[in-house]
Enzyme design. Structure first.
Site, PDB file in Angstrom:
ATOM      1  N   LYS A  90       0.624  -1.261   0.175  1.00 41.62           N
ATOM      2  CA  LYS A  90      -0.085   0.006  -0.129  1.00 41.62           C
ATOM      3  C   LYS A  90       0.938   1.260  -0.119  1.00 41.62           C
ATOM      4  CE  LYS A  90      -3.830   1.868   2.620  1.00 41.62           C
ATOM      5  NZ  LYS A  90      -4.912   1.619   3.948  1.00 41.62           N
ATOM      6  N   SER A 165      -9.631   1.651   2.838  1.00 41.13           N
ATOM      7  CA  SER A 165      -8.983   2.340   2.020  1.00 41.13           C
ATOM      8  C   SER A 165      -7.795   1.631   1.267  1.00 41.13           C
ATOM      9  CB  SER A 165      -8.471   3.347   3.132  1.00 41.13           C
ATOM     10  OG  SER A 165      -7.283   2.667   3.889  1.00 41.13           O
ATOM     11  N   SER A 189      -9.776  -1.003   6.991  1.00 46.01           N
ATOM     12  CA  SER A 189      -9.288  -0.805   5.920  1.00 46.01           C
ATOM     13  C   SER A 189      -8.409  -2.118   5.181  1.00 46.01           C
ATOM     14  CB  SER A 189      -8.405   0.302   5.512  1.00 46.01           C
ATOM     15  OG  SER A 189      -9.201   1.697   5.546  1.00 46.01           O
TER      16      SER A 189
HETATM   17  N1  GLN Z   1     -13.301   3.314   6.364  1.00 47.60           N
HETATM   18  C1  GLN Z   1     -12.485   3.927   7.569  1.00 47.60           C
HETATM   19  C2  GLN Z   1     -12.223   5.460   7.522  1.00 47.60           C
HETATM   20  O1  GLN Z   1     -12.388   6.032   6.618  1.00 47.60           O
HETATM   21  C3  GLN Z   1     -11.218   3.059   8.012  1.00 47.60           C
HETATM   22  C4  GLN Z   1     -10.061   3.444   7.253  1.00 47.60           C
HETATM   23  C5  GLN Z   1      -9.041   2.653   7.603  1.00 47.60           C
HETATM   24  O2  GLN Z   1      -9.108   1.749   8.186  1.00 47.60           O
HETATM   25  N2  GLN Z   1      -7.815   3.250   7.112  1.00 47.60           N
HETATM   26  O3  GLN Z   1     -11.759   6.017   8.392  1.00 47.60           O
END
Ligand code: GLN
Length: 498
Positions: A90, A165, A189
């Protein structure tokens, strides 16, 4: 809509095989790391125009790493099961001398001067580091639509999002553009995109994997973890990256078990107690998702597991607590992007304050700004006690809910996400997107390990994810429980027809 094909592994193309299978072939000399890396590069070239998983990749660098792996192996100095395996990262995980953008305009031209600890460990394990994968800007989002570069597509249906994400990391594994990848999970994420893309995603216990060299979003929640095709591969990748690191002050100093060996110890499902948290099956859950998860629960019951209904009564506060704490921490972590020390610097500013304002206004996208503003608000004097401090207290209650449940059960079984992948553009309202995290956030707030694995497909051909949440630092048991399901099903053998 893609149609699924189920290929027996030995006949599967190289790019869709597992770490375990490929490393066995490398050991037997049937395959070289260069051949394998070339196959992955070719596959990436072929499908990337549709999938858009990568922010960048460096073919020459990957082939040089693969060649070095082959030299090591020829000299009898192979480093273990990851040696010669192409693994994507990532684009929030630092790789020395490679771009590191967090999918943000703020870091569009940033090149990392150093390796993250996980990067260093993968290099020490001989992995071929392959590409930097797209994400929601600074890991804020659930669809990769917040990326400043591009929206990654779901390999099972290109009209749909891959989740987020870590959408690029999940899509790349599903599409055969990497054998495995790393992502990061702050509120879901890793697990949510793994569920949307039909792959395995593991969020380790907080403190098991070093965060050194991970671009920080919410430091008390962030964890790096693997995306793989199988539970065994998740064990192999976790083995390489887990363990104490003096450079991360929240890194936990604990004995790391041999995760793969733990899998080999025949599990005794009749000895397992699995908890079904009733709050995770409430309204809002998609009928096909709940039916698939119910079937998985029945599978475990048929294996002799004791299935116990449990309650996590503070679940209904999880989203609120998360969006107070995560934004508070983000507002502090992102203060470093000031146009002076890192990243984008605005032109034509009149003075230093103007430079800060303009650089941040130009560098950050809408969602990142929204979170910085919200986080600054909950931390400001007058609101700190009412929001931030109270959220910390409720976080403790959420954690206690899990610990109470673990007095009775070994692991919890839930859906990963209430619904399958949605169409690109379908959730324009940020609140609708925040709801995707409802089942994943609890494990982050409580620091628990949790895994998502495929447990079926919708009638429309979209993957469905099953989540298992384990006890603190109980990864070995969690992986065994997950593998018991996986070996009795073949969902993980399906590949999207791109
Ligand atoms: N979807 C969640 C957020 O927007 C989690 C994001 C993540 O785990 N980085 O914060």
């Amino acid at each position: 809509m893609s149609t699924a094909t189920s290929a027996p592994s030995a006949l599967a193309p190289l790019h869709s095989q597992t770490i375990a299978e490929l490393s066995a072939r490398l050991v037997r000399g049937e395959l070289s790391a260069v051949e394998l890396t070339k196959a992955v590069i070719e596959r990436t070239r072929a499908v990337e125009p549709q999938v858009k998983a990568f922010n960048s990749f460096d073919e020459a660098d990957a082939l040089a790493q693969a060649a070095a792996s082959d030299v090591r192996r020829a000299a009898g100095e192979a480093l273990g099961p990851l040696d010669g395996i192409p693994i994507g990262l990532k684009d929030v995980i630092a790789v020395r001398d490679q771009p590191l953008t967090a999918s943000s305009r703020m870091l569009a031209n940033f090149v990392s001067p150093y390796d993250a600890t996980v990067t260093e460990r993968l290099k020490n394990a001989g992995a071929v580091l392959w590409g930097r994968l797209n994400l929601d800007e600074f890991a804020m989002g659930s669809s990769t639509e917040n990326s400043a570069t591009q929206t990654t597509r779901n390999p099972w249906d290109l009209a749909c999002v891959p989740g987020g994400s870590s959408g690029g990391s999940a899509a790349a594994v599903a599409a055969g553009q990497a054998i495995a990848t790393l992502g990061s999970d702050t509120g879901g994420s890793i697990r949510q995109p793994a569920a949307f893309c039909g792959v395995v995603g593991l969020k380790p216990s907080y403190g098991l994997v070093s965060r050194y060299g991970l671009i920080a979003f919410a430091s008390s929640l962030d964890q790096i973890g693997p995306f793989t095709r199988t539970v065994e591969d998740a064990a192999l990748l976790l083995q390489a990256i887990a363990g104490h690191d003096a450079r991360d002050s929240t890194s936990f100093n604990t004995q790391i078990p041999d995760y793969r060996a733990a899998l080999a110890q025949a599990g005794k499902p009749s000895a397992w107690k699995l908890g079904v948290p009733k709050e995770y099956f409430g309204e809002g859950i998609d009928a096909e998702v709940s039916a698939a998860v119910e079937r998985a629960i029945e599978f475990y019951r048929a294996q002799g597991c004791e299935i116990v209904e449990v309650s996590l009564p503070h679940t209904r506060y999880c989203l609120d607590v998360y969006y107070v704490l995560a934004t508070a921490e983000a507002s502090s972590n992102l203060a470093r992007y000031d146009g002076i020390r890192y990243g984008h610097r605005a032109q034509g500013a009149s003075d230093i304050v103007d430079l800060y304002f303009k650089s941040r206004a130009e560098g950050f996208g809408e969602e990142v700004k929204r979170r910085i503003i919200l986080g600054t608000y909950v931390l400001s004097s007058g609101y700190y006690d009412a929001y931030y401090l109270r959220a910390q207290k409720v976080r403790r209650l959420v954690t206690q809910d899990f610990l109470n449940a673990y007095a009775k059960v070994d692991a919890l079984i839930t859906p990963t996400v209430p619904a399958p992948a949605f169409k690109v553009g379908a959730k324009a309202d940020p609140l609708a997107l925040y709801l995707c995290d409802i089942y994943t956030i609890g494990a982050n707030l409580a620091g628990l390990p949790a895994i998502s694995l495929p447990c079926g497909f919708t009638a429309g051909g979209l993957p469905i994810g099953l989540q298992l949440i384990g006890q603190p630092f109980g990864e070995a048991a969690l992986l065994r429980i997950a593998q018991a399901y996986e070996t009795a099903h073949d969902w993980h053998r399906r590949v999207p027809a791109l």
